[in-house]
Design an enzyme around this catalytic site. Structure first.
Site, short mmCIF file in Angstrom:
data_model
loop_
_atom_site.label_atom_id
_atom_site.label_comp_id
_atom_site.label_asym_id
_atom_site.label_seq_id
_atom_site.Cartn_x
_atom_site.Cartn_y
_atom_site.Cartn_z
CG HIS A 281 -0.32 -0.30 2.68
ND1 HIS A 281 0.07 -1.50 2.93
CD2 HIS A 281 0.12 0.78 3.43
CE1 HIS A 281 0.60 -0.99 4.28
NE2 HIS A 281 0.69 0.12 4.52
CG HIS B 92 0.84 5.33 4.23
ND1 HIS B 92 -0.08 5.27 5.31
CD2 HIS B 92 1.47 4.18 4.40
CE1 HIS B 92 0.01 4.25 5.98
NE2 HIS B 92 1.37 3.48 5.41
#
Ligand code: 5GP
Ligand code: ZN
Length: 113
Positions: free
Chosen positions: A99, A101
């Site tokens: 992922h 951010h």
């Protein structure tokens, strides 16, 4: 992947606040925001971390990176934003699904903590 919270969010098995979605990527608001705007951009394919990227993932990951600026624009981050991917335990990765951010709407410090 079974028991992966981000796979469950991307598959809509668990409801979340979606920012952007297409066939390859999913973007949603972080549940513990560290900035006034804090979203997570993930590939829908389960890839644990940057270390697990393979050459065959090039299309997904290039697509994902190109989506960053579109999402930042949509969220009104024209003044600047930070993109972070924690890779591994020492870096503080807590969810083992790759992922990125995207953080904005506050001044960022360098070096990061
Ligand atoms: P990491 O520490 O692995 O780089 O980041 C994981 C991020 O995922 C954290 O910022 C955490 O707040 C967020 N997070 C973990 N579980 C959930 C969840 O179920 N929903 C949402 N929206 N965010 C989550
Ligand atoms: Zn996953």
């Amino acid at each position: 992947m079974d028991n992966c919270i981000f796979c469950k969010l991307a598959n809509h098995e668990i409801p979340t606040n979606v920012v952007y979605e297409d066939d390859k990527v999913f973007c949603f608001y972080d549940m513990e925001p560290q900035a006034p705007v804090h979203v997570l951009l993930i590939p829908k394919k389960h890839i644990a971390c940057l270390d697990d990227l393979k050459a065959e993932d090039v299309e997904i990951i290039s697509h994902l990176m190109l989506k960053v600026k579109e999402i930042a624009e949509k969220l009104g981050l024209q003044e600047g934003y930070r993109v972070v991917s924690n890779n591994g335990d020492l870096a503080g990765q807590t969810v083992k699904h790759l992922h990125f951010h995207i953080l904005g709407k506050r001044e960022m410090k360098w070096p990061p903590g």
